[in-house]
Design a protein around this motif. Structure first.
Motif, PDB file in Angstrom:
ATOM      1  N   ALA A 192       0.835  -1.207   0.000  1.00 46.47           N
ATOM      2  CA  ALA A 192       0.000   0.000   0.000  1.00 46.47           C
ATOM      3  C   ALA A 192       0.869   1.256   0.000  1.00 46.47           C
ATOM      4  O   ALA A 192       0.603   2.212  -0.751  1.00 46.47           O
ATOM      5  CB  ALA A 192      -0.931  -0.010   1.211  1.00 46.47           C
ATOM      6  N   PHE A 193       1.890   1.284   0.844  1.00 46.04           N
ATOM      7  CA  PHE A 193       2.794   2.440   0.866  1.00 46.04           C
ATOM      8  C   PHE A 193       3.517   2.588  -0.476  1.00 46.04           C
ATOM      9  O   PHE A 193       3.708   3.704  -0.971  1.00 46.04           O
ATOM     10  CB  PHE A 193       3.803   2.310   2.002  1.00 46.04           C
ATOM     11  CG  PHE A 193       3.256   2.682   3.353  1.00 46.04           C
ATOM     12  CD1 PHE A 193       2.904   3.992   3.635  1.00 46.04           C
ATOM     13  CD2 PHE A 193       3.090   1.733   4.338  1.00 46.04           C
ATOM     14  CE1 PHE A 193       2.394   4.348   4.872  1.00 46.04           C
ATOM     15  CE2 PHE A 193       2.579   2.066   5.586  1.00 46.04           C
ATOM     16  CZ  PHE A 193       2.230   3.377   5.848  1.00 46.04           C
ATOM     17  N   ALA A 194       3.912   1.459  -1.072  1.00 46.40           N
ATOM     18  CA  ALA A 194       4.579   1.507  -2.376  1.00 46.40           C
ATOM     19  C   ALA A 194       3.641   2.057  -3.451  1.00 46.40           C
ATOM     20  O   ALA A 194       4.065   2.804  -4.342  1.00 46.40           O
ATOM     21  CB  ALA A 194       5.066   0.114  -2.769  1.00 46.40           C
ATOM     22  N   THR A 195       2.359   1.700  -3.361  1.00 47.00           N
ATOM     23  CA  THR A 195       1.376   2.213  -4.326  1.00 47.00           C
ATOM     24  C   THR A 195       1.265   3.730  -4.224  1.00 47.00           C
ATOM     25  O   THR A 195       1.233   4.430  -5.249  1.00 47.00           O
ATOM     26  CB  THR A 195       0.005   1.561  -4.066  1.00 47.00           C
ATOM     27  OG1 THR A 195       0.128   0.140  -4.178  1.00 47.00           O
ATOM     28  CG2 THR A 195      -1.027   2.050  -5.067  1.00 47.00           C
ATOM     29  N   VAL A 196       1.208   4.252  -2.997  1.00 46.36           N
ATOM     30  CA  VAL A 196       1.141   5.705  -2.805  1.00 46.36           C
ATOM     31  C   VAL A 196       2.389   6.371  -3.360  1.00 46.36           C
ATOM     32  O   VAL A 196       2.322   7.387  -4.064  1.00 46.36           O
ATOM     33  CB  VAL A 196       0.960   6.039  -1.309  1.00 46.36           C
ATOM     34  CG1 VAL A 196       1.013   7.549  -1.088  1.00 46.36           C
ATOM     35  CG2 VAL A 196      -0.350   5.472  -0.795  1.00 46.36           C
ATOM     36  N   TRP A 197       3.543   5.799  -3.075  1.00 46.31           N
ATOM     37  CA  TRP A 197       4.809   6.391  -3.538  1.00 46.31           C
ATOM     38  C   TRP A 197       4.880   6.409  -5.064  1.00 46.31           C
ATOM     39  O   TRP A 197       5.277   7.415  -5.674  1.00 46.31           O
ATOM     40  CB  TRP A 197       5.983   5.605  -2.952  1.00 46.31           C
ATOM     41  CG  TRP A 197       7.317   6.217  -3.303  1.00 46.31           C
ATOM     42  CD1 TRP A 197       7.977   7.210  -2.630  1.00 46.31           C
ATOM     43  CD2 TRP A 197       8.148   5.864  -4.423  1.00 46.31           C
ATOM     44  NE1 TRP A 197       9.159   7.502  -3.251  1.00 46.31           N
ATOM     45  CE2 TRP A 197       9.291   6.698  -4.359  1.00 46.31           C
ATOM     46  CE3 TRP A 197       8.039   4.941  -5.450  1.00 46.31           C
ATOM     47  CZ2 TRP A 197      10.308   6.622  -5.308  1.00 46.31           C
ATOM     48  CZ3 TRP A 197       9.046   4.868  -6.394  1.00 46.31           C
ATOM     49  CH2 TRP A 197      10.171   5.693  -6.323  1.00 46.31           C
ATOM     50  N   LEU A 198       4.475   5.305  -5.713  1.00 45.80           N
ATOM     51  CA  LEU A 198       4.506   5.256  -7.175  1.00 45.80           C
ATOM     52  C   LEU A 198       3.520   6.242  -7.791  1.00 45.80           C
ATOM     53  O   LEU A 198       3.794   6.834  -8.846  1.00 45.80           O
ATOM     54  CB  LEU A 198       4.180   3.834  -7.654  1.00 45.80           C
ATOM     55  CG  LEU A 198       5.249   2.771  -7.383  1.00 45.80           C
ATOM     56  CD1 LEU A 198       4.714   1.387  -7.723  1.00 45.80           C
ATOM     57  CD2 LEU A 198       6.512   3.065  -8.182  1.00 45.80           C
ATOM     58  N   ALA A 199       2.362   6.424  -7.146  1.00 52.28           N
ATOM     59  CA  ALA A 199       1.365   7.349  -7.681  1.00 52.28           C
ATOM     60  C   ALA A 199       1.841   8.791  -7.627  1.00 52.28           C
ATOM     61  O   ALA A 199       1.356   9.644  -8.387  1.00 52.28           O
ATOM     62  CB  ALA A 199       0.063   7.197  -6.908  1.00 52.28           C
TER      63      ALA A 199
END
Length: 609
Positions: A192-199
């Motif tokens: 989830a944190f990786a998804t936010v960072w990529l977005a």
């Protein structure tokens, strides 16, 4: 003591009683064991590995019973299930990134002048990136744990319901399992944190690229800020407005608003369309589940089935073996006459069964009519192309389970040497392997024509009887049949009504699980539309204000925004129908060929779509 229905009894005694009265233990015993944790197993390979160890110990695979339910719950899933889960997770991550990206785009637009001031006082692009990253992670910090906790709660409730339903269908005792996994929770949070960072990657780059002057001069409503404006390219919005119309109405203004940022509009329609495509594809499977077809696999004829309850290699109770049961077949003419004389019974039909001795390996052989043969082939997952006429002409034998054909080491066309036994005589048969059905009740199949050519009399070795009656008489007939067969050993009864109930529960489980997953994906995907509308309203506040100043009413403005939503919906439908329907049909064909649950005749899923 409890009568198990096959002529034998079972009971419980203490170890002391057994040692006292049974000596050193020359009798047979069952051993229950679990593989060590350091042995690599998953739910697909466990059965093969366990039977492999049994073979090394000199134990026949027919004497090994695998706890399928425990394996499914306790071990990691197989490669196919893992790949499906990874693909679905990738879809969720992709849709989530788009939604989060839109949210940060709104923030970027509304705070453009603020970023210009910060850059004017000396902030570098790297510092702006770091500031946006910290802002995103600050928003994610309370949200991700709450989301993981909510997801765990929903998954626990759903999985508990699923296992309880399976236990009801299979009449199993409850299986204890540990659902909580610290590694899974940590991995979900990290993803989830990786998804936010990529977005946030692209919004950060846009802010880092822009100069202080451009940020201060930025006007809300332009499509892009940065290098493209410096190169002198005109925005798509300006070209739309230059075109002009003799008359301007709300619908044309809605078209102009969407056309002002075609790239963003197309991306929104495509991502929402992909969500709908996934739904349409799954609807082509879920909407075509035929529970009646699946129930008829268990009870192919009539309303009641009476079948032999037999084993092979039962050294403790050899009278339970099929070859011994057929010597005094309980499905005899006397039983058939009693069934036909029962009030309400309209028809009694049967199917013969034989015992095959192939190099010392005993197995059952069902005798199929032409209709039953073709039905078994049409159910899918067959190996080769078994044909009734060819099988009758060449005396071919058809293997019952295509999934296990490779394990036998045999190939289609191989020669077979066997002896068939019907309880009174042995007949040698030189045959060939004509193919394999997807799933069958017995190990082997021959045709009725072959059965007659070998000199067996139809009805001389019945393995199954089917009893039919009207729906109104079914309860009374069921009670009468049970009264007749209760005094008979080695018989088991199945009803069409119970089979229907089991298949309906199974279909309900599949639909609830899949639709729950699609609901999660759908919520994420359609949140993208809401964010797109928010971006349009936020970035065009001044423009909407000017329109109202020259006479546009609030009602017209609201109608224009509704038209925008409908236009996005139309684009979404176009993508989902153009891609989803053909892909859904191909998915159904694959499921039908693979003999997945309930796949029979294709019907366009109007209601679901």
């Amino acid at each position: 003591d409890e009568d198990t229905g096959n002529g034998s009894y079972r009971g419980l005694v203490s170890p002391e009683f057994y040692r006292k009265y049974c000596g050193s233990g020359d009798g047979l015993c069952s051993v229950m064991f679990r593989m060590a944790d350091d042995i690599a197993l998953d739910s697909e390979s466990a059965e093969d590995v366990i039977k492999g160890y049994a073979k090394e110990c000199g134990i026949s695979s027919s004497h090994v019973s695998v706890n399928t339910m425990y394996i499914m719950l306790a071990l990691s899933p197989g490669n196919e299930i893992l790949m499906a889960c990874i693909a679905l997770t990738a879809c969720v991550v992709l849709f989530s990134m788009i939604v989060i990206y839109n949210i940060f785009q709104v923030s970027l637009v509304r705070r453009m002048h603020e970023y210009g001031r910060i850059k004017a006082v000396g902030a570098t692009g790297r510092q702006l990136k770091r500031m946006i990253s910290r802002e995103g992670m600050a928003l994610a910090l309370p949200s991700v744990p709450a989301g993981v906790a909510a997801g765990y709660l929903v998954a626990y409730i759903s999985f508990d319901w699923l296992t309880n339903t399976v236990n009801v269908i299979q009449e199993n005792a409850a299986v204890d399992f540990t659902f909580f996994s610290p590694l899974a929770v940590f991995g979900s949070a990290l993803l989830a944190f990786a998804t936010v960072w990529l977005a946030m990657v692209r919004p950060k780059r846009s802010i880092a690229r822009i100069s202080a002057v451009e940020a201060m001069e930025y006007r809300e409503g332009t499509q892009y800020v940065g290098r493209r404006q410096r190169k002198g390219r005109r925005s798509s919005r300006s070209s739309v407005m230059r075109k002009g119309h003799s008359e301007v109405n709300v619908l044309r203004l809605a078209f102009a608003d969407i056309a002002s940022d075609r790239r963003h509009a197309v991306m929104t329609m495509v991502t929402m369309g992909l969500t709908c495509v996934l739904f349409v594809v799954m609807a082509n499977y879920l909407g075509n589940i035929d529970t009646e077809y699946e129930a008829r696999k268990a009870v192919p004829h009539g309303r009641f089935e009476i079948a032999l309850d037999y084993t092979f290699y039962d050294e403790a109770y050899p009278e339970n073996d099929l070859d011994n049961i057929l010597k005094d077949d309980p499905l005899n003419s006397d039983l058939i006459s009693r069934l036909k004389a029962t009030d309400g019974v309209t028809e009694v039909t049967g199917r013969d069964i034989l015992v095959s001795d192939m190099g010392g390996q005993l197995d059952s052989v069902e005798v199929l009519s032409r209709d039953d043969f073709e039905r078994a082939y049409s159910e899918g997952a067959a190996a080769g192309q078994p044909d009734y006429d060819t099988a009758s002409e060449r005396n071919q034998m058809i293997y019952g389970w295509s999934a296990f054909l490779e394990d036998t080491g045999m190939k289609i066309g191989d020669g077979l040497e066997t002896t068939l036994f019907n309880g009174s005589k042995h007949v040698p048969l030189t045959s060939e392997l004509g193919g394999s059905f997807g799933q069958c009740r017995s190990g082997w199949v021959i045709t009725e024509d072959t059965y007659r050519k070998l000199g067996f009399m139809p009805g001389s070795s019945l393995g199954t009887l089917w009893v039919d009656c009207s729906e109104e008489d079914a309860p009374q007939v069921e009670e009468s049949i049970r009264g007749i067969i209760d005094s008979e050993d080695h018989l088991d009864m199945t009803t069409l009504q119970r089979s229907r109930h089991e298949q309906e529960l199974g279909a309900m489980m599949i639909k609830y699980a899949v639709y729950l997953l699609l609901a999660v994906v759908g919520i994420i995907g359609f949140a993208n539309l809401a964010n797109t509308m928010i971006i349009n309203i936020t970035t065009k506040r001044r423009e909407y204000g000017i329109m109202q100043a020259v006479g546009m009413t609030g009602r017209q403005l609201g109608r224009g925004l509704s038209y925008q939503g409908l236009l996005y919906t139309g684009g979404t439908l176009a993508v989902s129908i153009a891609a989803g329907i053909p892909l859904g049909y191909l998915a159904f064909k694959w499921c039908r060929k693979s003999a997945l649950f309930g796949m029979n005749v294709y019907h366009f899923p109007w209601m679901e779509i």
